[in-house]
Design an enzyme around this catalytic site. Structure first.
Site, mmCIF file in Angstrom:
data_model
loop_
_atom_site.group_PDB
_atom_site.id
_atom_site.type_symbol
_atom_site.label_atom_id
_atom_site.label_comp_id
_atom_site.label_asym_id
_atom_site.label_seq_id
_atom_site.Cartn_x
_atom_site.Cartn_y
_atom_site.Cartn_z
ATOM 1 N N GLU A 235 69.806 8.322 64.467
ATOM 2 C CA GLU A 235 69.744 8.564 65.789
ATOM 3 C C GLU A 235 68.677 9.807 66.161
ATOM 4 O O GLU A 235 68.593 10.727 65.204
ATOM 5 C CB GLU A 235 71.189 9.205 66.337
ATOM 6 C CG GLU A 235 71.136 9.629 67.532
ATOM 7 C CD GLU A 235 72.591 9.935 68.130
ATOM 8 O OE1 GLU A 235 73.439 8.909 68.362
ATOM 9 O OE2 GLU A 235 73.146 10.915 68.130
ATOM 10 N N SER A 236 67.808 9.896 67.232
ATOM 11 C CA SER A 236 67.098 10.789 67.427
ATOM 12 C C SER A 236 67.746 11.952 67.940
ATOM 13 O O SER A 236 68.717 11.944 68.737
ATOM 14 C CB SER A 236 66.038 10.227 68.188
ATOM 15 O OG SER A 236 66.443 10.130 69.246
ATOM 16 N N HIS A 237 67.427 13.224 67.978
ATOM 17 C CA HIS A 237 67.692 14.280 68.520
ATOM 18 C C HIS A 237 66.364 15.362 69.096
ATOM 19 O O HIS A 237 66.386 16.438 68.636
ATOM 20 C CB HIS A 237 68.599 15.090 67.635
ATOM 21 C CG HIS A 237 70.192 15.356 68.382
ATOM 22 N ND1 HIS A 237 70.901 16.558 68.350
ATOM 23 C CD2 HIS A 237 70.949 14.317 68.923
ATOM 24 C CE1 HIS A 237 72.157 16.345 68.916
ATOM 25 N NE2 HIS A 237 71.965 14.987 69.177
ATOM 26 N N HIS B 88 64.751 16.028 72.270
ATOM 27 C CA HIS B 88 64.901 17.136 73.155
ATOM 28 C C HIS B 88 65.745 18.239 72.960
ATOM 29 O O HIS B 88 65.115 19.370 72.897
ATOM 30 C CB HIS B 88 65.380 16.574 74.535
ATOM 31 C CG HIS B 88 64.503 15.976 75.220
ATOM 32 N ND1 HIS B 88 63.451 15.045 74.859
ATOM 33 C CD2 HIS B 88 64.307 15.822 76.707
ATOM 34 C CE1 HIS B 88 62.677 14.610 75.518
ATOM 35 N NE2 HIS B 88 63.365 14.971 77.020
ATOM 36 N N HIS C 80 69.683 8.812 76.138
ATOM 37 C CA HIS C 80 70.391 9.086 74.768
ATOM 38 C C HIS C 80 71.449 8.000 74.665
ATOM 39 O O HIS C 80 71.655 7.381 73.443
ATOM 40 C CB HIS C 80 70.912 10.624 74.924
ATOM 41 C CG HIS C 80 71.680 10.859 73.492
ATOM 42 N ND1 HIS C 80 71.006 11.230 72.386
ATOM 43 C CD2 HIS C 80 73.111 10.865 73.308
ATOM 44 C CE1 HIS C 80 71.903 11.357 71.414
ATOM 45 N NE2 HIS C 80 73.006 11.370 71.965
ATOM 46 N N GLN D 223 74.464 21.573 72.231
ATOM 47 C CA GLN D 223 75.736 21.930 71.719
ATOM 48 C C GLN D 223 75.705 22.810 70.565
ATOM 49 O O GLN D 223 74.667 22.683 69.685
ATOM 50 C CB GLN D 223 76.468 20.466 71.232
ATOM 51 C CG GLN D 223 78.127 20.847 70.919
ATOM 52 C CD GLN D 223 78.650 19.362 70.500
ATOM 53 O OE1 GLN D 223 77.968 18.427 70.692
ATOM 54 N NE2 GLN D 223 79.938 19.540 70.169
ATOM 55 N N ASP E 238 79.626 9.434 63.605
ATOM 56 C CA ASP E 238 79.700 8.120 64.064
ATOM 57 C C ASP E 238 79.968 7.231 62.568
ATOM 58 O O ASP E 238 80.445 5.902 62.841
ATOM 59 C CB ASP E 238 78.317 7.755 64.544
ATOM 60 C CG ASP E 238 77.960 8.177 65.761
ATOM 61 O OD1 ASP E 238 79.047 8.512 66.464
ATOM 62 O OD2 ASP E 238 76.760 8.149 66.160
ATOM 63 N N TYR F 59 69.169 3.802 76.095
ATOM 64 C CA TYR F 59 67.951 3.662 75.336
ATOM 65 C C TYR F 59 67.182 2.912 76.123
ATOM 66 O O TYR F 59 66.418 1.850 76.032
ATOM 67 C CB TYR F 59 68.237 2.863 73.937
ATOM 68 C CG TYR F 59 68.737 3.714 72.862
ATOM 69 C CD1 TYR F 59 67.968 4.384 72.178
ATOM 70 C CD2 TYR F 59 70.181 3.647 72.640
ATOM 71 C CE1 TYR F 59 68.532 5.297 71.072
ATOM 72 C CE2 TYR F 59 70.660 4.522 71.789
ATOM 73 C CZ TYR F 59 69.985 5.291 70.722
ATOM 74 O OH TYR F 59 70.509 5.836 69.818
#
Length: 289
Positions: free
Chosen positions: A102-104, A106, A58, A249, A126, A61
């Site tokens: 951005e990837s999420h 998992h 994460h 989270q 961000d 990379y």
């Protein structure tokens, strides 16, 4: 000799790793050797936690970096390329678009609603920590075959998570794409994108300098949710996947909305550097200062 540090040192390292399996099991042998080389000693428990977070998929990379480096990152309109909280491109008239994707994956597979929601929240953060007010969000979602037993559950949770967070925060989702393929039967792909506008002479970077200067953390209330979430990005799914649910989270868009306004107000009266993420923020700001 057992490698660079000898049999004795390696043996001590293995015993140390056995003492903290929750953290060290995701650190590969070559990474462990490199860690020892950097520290020149056995790391403390806290230091080990920092390395495990910063060296995971994460944050670093490490698996896709070789491919990402092939993409163009410079040009006459590029004000800031990779390495900051977000990218910055000059769009003329003294303004810039600040954007982040951005990837999420998992987190969204483990807990679809919160995993996708916090993916949106993370990139919005961000963007505004660089001085921009977010104006739009998009997403690219990939799921397994519609006939797969988990697909309907994932689609419902991810779509609700993306929509509810953006609506509560006050930023519209203006576009996106969805695809279904057997390649994603074992894990969905959730890419979130956010963009904001800022004046080119009012962009904030994460560098911090000065010995003894205070570091102030701002954000939502903390709890046990999300602990180890970044490190979990390097994990492979197995029968214990449900045990990983607490690493996702729980999002709080209303608090982040207040944080947005507070940060923009702060940045209007100071040149203090802002960055996102407790662990990565401290390391990155200190390194660039």
């Amino acid at each position: 000799m057992g490698g660079k540090y000898g049999n004795t040192h390696i043996a001590l390292g293995q015993a140390y790793k056995d003492s903290y399996p929750g953290i060290t099991k995701k650190i590969k042998p070559d990474e462990w050797d490199r860690l020892l080389g950097i520290m020149g000693r056995q790391p403390t428990f806290t230091e080990l936690g920092i390395f495990s977070a910063m060296w995971n998929e994460h944050c670093s990379y490490k698996s896709s970096k070789i491919h990402l480096k092939k993409l163009p990152t410079t040009g006459p309109q590029v004000i800031c390329g990779p390495g900051e909280n977000a990218g910055v491109v000059d769009i003329g008239d003294g303004q810039a678009v600040i954007f982040k994707m951005e990837s999420h994956n998992h987190p969204s597979y483990i807990e679809p609603h919160q995993g996708a929601a916090t993916g949106v929240g993370g990139i919005l953060r961000d963007v505004f920590t660089m001085g921009a007010r977010p104006i739009a969000a998009m997403n690219a979602l990939s799921f397994g075959l519609p006939s797969h037993p988990k697909t309907a559950h994932l689609v419902k949770g991810v779509v609700e998570g993306v929509g509810s967070y953006g609506n509560a925060f006050g930023v519209p989702t203006v576009g996106g794409e969805v695809r279904f393929h057997r390649s994603y039967n074992g894990n969905c792909l959730v890419n979130a994108f956010a963009a904001g506008l800022a004046d080119t002479d009012k962009i904030f970077y994460s560098a911090a300098s000065g010995v003894g200067m205070p570091v102030v953390y701002l954000g939502a209330k903390t709890g046990r949710d999300g602990v180890g979430g970044a490190t979990m990005a390097s994990a492979e799914f197995d029968d214990t996947i449900e045990e990983k649910r607490p690493t996702v989270q729980v999002g709080d868009p209303f608090t982040e909305k207040r944080l947005l306004e507070a940060c923009l107000e702060l940045m209007a009266s100071t040149r203090a550097g802002l960055a996102s993420g407790c662990n990565s923020t401290t390391c990155r700001s200190a390194r660039r200062g």
